[in-house]
Design a protein around this motif. Sequence first.
Motif, PDB file in Angstrom:
ATOM      1  N   SER A   1     -14.129   0.271  -4.071  1.00  0.00           N
ATOM      2  CA  SER A   1     -14.138   1.629  -4.620  1.00  0.00           C
ATOM      3  C   SER A   1     -13.048   1.803  -5.672  1.00  0.00           C
ATOM      4  O   SER A   1     -13.269   2.416  -6.717  1.00  0.00           O
ATOM      5  CB  SER A   1     -13.977   2.661  -3.504  1.00  0.00           C
ATOM      6  OG  SER A   1     -12.731   2.503  -2.840  1.00  0.00           O
ATOM      7  N   GLY A   2     -11.868   1.257  -5.396  1.00  0.00           N
ATOM      8  CA  GLY A   2     -10.771   1.387  -6.352  1.00  0.00           C
ATOM      9  C   GLY A   2     -11.047   0.666  -7.653  1.00  0.00           C
ATOM     10  O   GLY A   2     -10.740   1.185  -8.737  1.00  0.00           O
TER      11      GLY A   2
ATOM     12  N   ASP B   1      -5.284   5.538  -1.780  1.00  0.00           N
ATOM     13  CA  ASP B   1      -6.499   5.518  -2.582  1.00  0.00           C
ATOM     14  C   ASP B   1      -6.198   5.946  -4.018  1.00  0.00           C
ATOM     15  O   ASP B   1      -5.289   6.747  -4.262  1.00  0.00           O
ATOM     16  CB  ASP B   1      -7.531   6.467  -1.976  1.00  0.00           C
ATOM     17  CG  ASP B   1      -8.915   6.272  -2.574  1.00  0.00           C
ATOM     18  OD1 ASP B   1      -9.695   5.486  -2.002  1.00  0.00           O
ATOM     19  OD2 ASP B   1      -9.215   6.897  -3.613  1.00  0.00           O
TER      20      ASP B   1
ATOM     21  N   SER C   1      -4.862   0.872  -2.339  1.00  0.00           N
ATOM     22  CA  SER C   1      -5.869   0.328  -1.425  1.00  0.00           C
ATOM     23  C   SER C   1      -6.826   1.454  -1.068  1.00  0.00           C
ATOM     24  O   SER C   1      -6.478   2.631  -1.185  1.00  0.00           O
ATOM     25  CB  SER C   1      -5.219  -0.266  -0.175  1.00  0.00           C
ATOM     26  OG  SER C   1      -4.390   0.672   0.483  1.00  0.00           O
ATOM     27  N   PRO C   2      -8.062   1.122  -0.652  1.00  0.00           N
ATOM     28  CA  PRO C   2      -9.085   2.156  -0.468  1.00  0.00           C
ATOM     29  C   PRO C   2      -8.746   3.134   0.655  1.00  0.00           C
ATOM     30  O   PRO C   2      -8.264   2.738   1.716  1.00  0.00           O
ATOM     31  CB  PRO C   2     -10.350   1.355  -0.127  1.00  0.00           C
ATOM     32  CG  PRO C   2     -10.088  -0.027  -0.611  1.00  0.00           C
ATOM     33  CD  PRO C   2      -8.615  -0.230  -0.461  1.00  0.00           C
TER      34      PRO C   2
END
Length: 279
Positions: free
Chosen positions: A188-189, A161, A155-156
Motif C-alpha cells: 500500500s505504501g 503508514d 510501514s503499512p
Amino acid sequence: MTTRAPRLVHDAHRHLGVLPAFGFYGGPPVNPDTTARATIDELIADLDAEGTERALVIPNYGVPDPTASFALNELVVEAAQRDDRVRAGLWTSPRPQDAVATEKALALAGEPGVSALKLSFLLGGGVDDPGCLPQLDAVFAAARTHDLVVHVHTSPGAASDLDQVGKLVDRYADDVAVHLVHMGGGMSGHIKLIGSRFFDWVAAGKRVYTDTSWAIGFAPRWFATEIERHGIGADRVLFASDQPWGDFAGEHARLLAATGGRELTDLFFRRNFESLHGF
C-alpha cells in the motif's frame, strides 16, 4: 544488456549496536538481527567487505525499550568521528515519556559527523498526538538549525503508514529534508508513494527523499520507470541496506536490476548520497 554495477556504493541507512533478546509476538526471547554489529571495528570491516565507500549509521532499534537505542547515540557519533566514510544518525523519539532522552540526543546534533536524526512510531506515539508535538517540533527544529536529514520509518497501517507519516512532509519539508525510509513500506505504501504523492511533493518543492530498502520486488523498477516518465525525482532516491534488518547483497541486486546500470544507477547508489549528506 549487461548491467554495470556501480564502482562506488554509498549506504544511506544502516545500523550499529546489538540489542537485548526479546520475546516478539509472544514467542521466546530471540535475536533475529543476526548480522548486528557491536563495535566500530566490526562495522568498518563490513563496509570494507561490501565495498561500501560511505554510510549513514544509526543506532539499532526494534525492541520495545528505546533506552537501548538512545544508549547507542554516542557510539555512532564516535564512529563518524573516527572514520570519515561514516555519517551518524541520532536516535530520537516523539513519545512524551522519552522527552528527556530526546533532548539529550538533540544536544549531540551539532557534533562533527552527525548528518541525520531518526524518528519511528513503531514504539508508540503519532504524528497528530498532542503529547508528541513538542518532541516532533524539537527534532525538526534541530534538523533545521544544523541542516540535518530527518529519517522516518514507514510501514503499512497505524502510525507509520504513509497516510500519517506523510503529514510530516506536509508540515516540515519546506525547509527540512525528510527521508521516508522503506519507500512507504509495503504494497500500500509503495502504491501511495509512487502512484502520486512522491511526485506531487517534489513538484511542490518539498525536500522529500526515500530509499528502496525492504521494497517489494516490483516497486524499485516501477519507481525508476515513473521517475523517467515524470522527469523529476531522480535526485531524491538512495540505496540503503538497512543492515542488520535488511540484506546488503539482496538490496544491492534489486536496485541495480531496477536501474539497469544507467544514469539512475549512479544517482541512487552514489551521487544523491553525496549531495544530501555533504560529501
